[in-house]
Design a protein around this motif. Structure first.
Motif, PDB file in Angstrom:
ATOM      1  N   CYS A  64       4.155  -1.287   3.181  1.00 39.37           N
ATOM      2  CA  CYS A  64       3.732   0.069   2.845  1.00 39.37           C
ATOM      3  C   CYS A  64       4.945   0.864   2.376  1.00 39.37           C
ATOM      4  CB  CYS A  64       3.116   0.743   4.077  1.00 39.37           C
ATOM      5  SG  CYS A  64       2.623   2.471   3.822  1.00 39.37           S
ATOM      6  N   THR A  83       4.666  13.236   9.399  1.00 44.06           N
ATOM      7  CA  THR A  83       4.940  11.964  10.062  1.00 44.06           C
ATOM      8  C   THR A  83       6.432  11.865  10.358  1.00 44.06           C
ATOM      9  OG1 THR A  83       3.057  10.833   9.058  1.00 44.06           O
ATOM     10  CG2 THR A  83       4.887   9.453   9.796  1.00 44.06           C
ATOM     11  N   ALA A  97      -4.791  -0.793   2.397  1.00 47.38           N
ATOM     12  CA  ALA A  97      -4.000  -0.965   3.628  1.00 47.38           C
ATOM     13  C   ALA A  97      -4.490  -2.152   4.450  1.00 47.38           C
ATOM     14  CB  ALA A  97      -4.052   0.302   4.468  1.00 47.38           C
ATOM     15  N   LEU A 156       6.365   4.149   2.473  1.00 54.96           N
ATOM     16  CA  LEU A 156       6.050   5.168   3.473  1.00 54.96           C
ATOM     17  C   LEU A 156       7.003   6.345   3.367  1.00 54.96           C
ATOM     18  CD1 LEU A 156       4.238   5.645   6.078  1.00 54.96           C
ATOM     19  CD2 LEU A 156       6.229   4.824   7.362  1.00 54.96           C
ATOM     20  N   GLY A 190       1.754   4.905   1.652  1.00 58.69           N
ATOM     21  CA  GLY A 190       1.608   5.817   2.782  1.00 58.69           C
ATOM     22  C   GLY A 190       2.266   7.153   2.473  1.00 58.69           C
ATOM     23  N   LYS A 192      -1.328   8.652   8.148  1.00 57.64           N
ATOM     24  CA  LYS A 192      -1.480   8.687   6.702  1.00 57.64           C
ATOM     25  C   LYS A 192      -2.959   8.516   6.358  1.00 57.64           C
ATOM     26  CE  LYS A 192       2.896   9.113   5.846  1.00 57.64           C
ATOM     27  NZ  LYS A 192       3.465  10.286   5.125  1.00 57.64           N
ATOM     28  N   SER A 203      -7.391   5.218   6.628  1.00 60.18           N
ATOM     29  CA  SER A 203      -6.475   6.020   7.435  1.00 60.18           C
ATOM     30  C   SER A 203      -5.567   5.056   8.180  1.00 60.18           C
ATOM     31  CB  SER A 203      -7.238   6.890   8.425  1.00 60.18           C
ATOM     32  OG  SER A 203      -7.921   7.935   7.771  1.00 60.18           O
ATOM     33  N   VAL A 204      -4.295   5.390   8.259  1.00 58.49           N
ATOM     34  CA  VAL A 204      -3.322   4.551   8.955  1.00 58.49           C
ATOM     35  C   VAL A 204      -2.668   5.395  10.037  1.00 58.49           C
ATOM     36  CG1 VAL A 204      -1.222   3.170   8.735  1.00 58.49           C
ATOM     37  CG2 VAL A 204      -2.914   3.160   6.895  1.00 58.49           C
ATOM     38  N   GLU A 257      -1.253  12.783   3.848  1.00 60.90           N
ATOM     39  CA  GLU A 257      -1.634  12.961   5.247  1.00 60.90           C
ATOM     40  C   GLU A 257      -2.818  13.910   5.309  1.00 60.90           C
ATOM     41  OE1 GLU A 257       1.760  14.196   7.515  1.00 60.90           O
ATOM     42  OE2 GLU A 257       2.989  12.469   6.906  1.00 60.90           O
ATOM     43  N   CYS A 305       0.854  -1.181   0.000  1.00 55.62           N
ATOM     44  CA  CYS A 305       0.000   0.000   0.000  1.00 55.62           C
ATOM     45  C   CYS A 305       0.894   1.237   0.000  1.00 55.62           C
ATOM     46  CB  CYS A 305      -0.961   0.001   1.195  1.00 55.62           C
ATOM     47  SG  CYS A 305      -0.151   0.025   2.820  1.00 55.62           S
ATOM     48  N   THR A 363      -4.868   5.655   2.044  1.00 53.00           N
ATOM     49  CA  THR A 363      -3.907   4.566   1.851  1.00 53.00           C
ATOM     50  C   THR A 363      -4.627   3.388   1.207  1.00 53.00           C
ATOM     51  OG1 THR A 363      -2.717   5.327   3.816  1.00 53.00           O
ATOM     52  CG2 THR A 363      -2.200   3.123   3.005  1.00 53.00           C
TER      53      THR A 363
END
Length: 378
Positions: free
Chosen positions: A164, A137, A158, A166, A122, A152, A208-209, A125, A120, A155
């Protein structure tokens, strides 16, 4: 650039068509769009079939033209697309192939190609979408690890991802386009919370992560520390330059279906509608040629498509919306209401394309500054 196909390339096309004709009837039924474990298994199962047949590595190990023929033929045959594995195959994988170490390529590329692992993305934001360089982040170095805290959003996939790609800020004191690093984060690491987001179409492929002191080995950093913005530009050049190739073929197929429907329901007699469909046919033919040019230029330049991908992304986003506006005209109010769920989802999803993968405003800035040489805006 010569955009014609050679006899050897046409022979590859014929072999692929023959294999698809044999492989597709044996596929299981497609899972429900909201069944993410089922979709993951279905999509990765198809990728494994491609890999076993010798087609799995075409994304990176074949010539640009063969990759385009592969996308063209699989889409025309109605074969499954990359689905849940699109970040791995079209974004993270090409980036690692271009920027990763030998050990990183050996660790992550074969599982992507075999259909063993899902990735996925990331990047975005809550307050860093189009202005991605404002991401907050944080990743603090602690021995051999980075300790990551932040959030994040948008995404993709996810909830079923193993890894990820990122973006994190590793130097908060540096100018905002510096001090960013590109990491591969395992999605089973402690401290990760995934919350699906439901879209206008009723799907929940985004999430959302939340990251609460997640530890990621420094060995998972692709590129140098604080050089993540440059690596990100490589990722985004693939996303904007070549990742939409299969979708262009799908749009051309949809356009053909609309023409057949218009002939069947009497709307073909509308000269304005015929001209609209004819113009769209020219648009998507030109976009396909632009993809050919972008992929060919990327091959000559060493892999990444470059800023020319923004030209494609800008026009494709608008053309896709125009296609589904035309579809509503062909189907009419009653037909649009009776259309299947997939058509409705595609119609609603088309509205997002001027935002996803960089807004149209951002693409215009890139074209102005990097291709036309105009001064940067404030």
């Amino acid at each position: 650039m010569d955009l014609a196909y050679t006899p050897e390339e046409e022979e590859f096309r014929a072999r692929l068509r023959e294999w698809l004709a044999k492989a597709l009837p044996g596929l299981p039924p497609r899972p429900d769009p909201l069944d993410w474990p089922g979709r993951r298994a279905y999509d990765l199962g198809w990728q494994r079939r491609l890999y076993d047949a010798g087609y799995g590595a075409l994304h990176w190990d074949a010539s640009p033209t063969l990759r385009l023929i592969f996308l063209e033929e699989t889409e025309r045959a109605g074969a499954p697309y990359v689905g849940a594995n699109f970040v791995g195959l079209l974004h993270a994988g090409p980036t690692i192939a271009a920027e990763g170490t030998a050990a990183q390529r050996e660790r992550w590329l074969p599982p992507i190609l075999r259909g063993d692992e899902v990735w996925c993305q990331g990047f975005s934001e809550p307050e860093a979408g189009s202005d991605l360089a404002s991401l907050r982040t944080r990743a603090v170095r602690d021995g051999d690890d980075y300790v990551i805290t932040g959030q994040k959003i948008w995404t993709s996939h996810a909830q079923v991802a193993d890894w990820c790609e990122l973006l994190v800020r590793t130097d908060p004191e540096a100018p905002r386009h510096r001090g960013i690093s590109w990491l591969a984060m395992p999605m089973d690491a402690p401290g990760i919370t995934v919350r699906p987001l439901r879209t206008l179409a009723g799907t929940d492929e985004f999430a959302s992560v939340f990251l609460d002191e997640v530890r990621v080995p420094a060995a998972n950093r692709v590129g140098a520390e604080h050089d993540g913005w440059r690596v990100t530009m490589v990722t985004l050049s693939f996303e904007r330059g070549t990742a939409f190739a299969g979708e262009v073929v799908a749009c051309r197929r949809t356009l053909g279906a609309l023409a057949r429907t218009a002939r069947a329901n009497g709307r073909w007699d509308d000269a304005v509608l015929r001209r609209r469909l004819g113009r769209l046919n020219a648009e998507f033919t030109a976009l396909w040629r632009l993809i050919q040019w972008n992929v060919g230029a990327a091959g000559q330049a060493g892999g990444a498509p470059g800023a020319g991908g923004s030209v494609f992304k800008l026009r494709y986003s608008q053309a896709r919306q125009e296609l589904y506006d035309a579809a509503a005209g062909v189907l009419g109010p009653a037909g649009a209401l009776d259309a299947d769920r997939e058509w409705t989802a595609d119609r609603l999803a088309s509205l997002s394309y001027t935002i996803a993968a960089g807004t149209s405003q951002i693409q215009r800035d890139i074209i102005a500054e990097r291709l036309l040489g105009l001064p940067k805006g404030r």
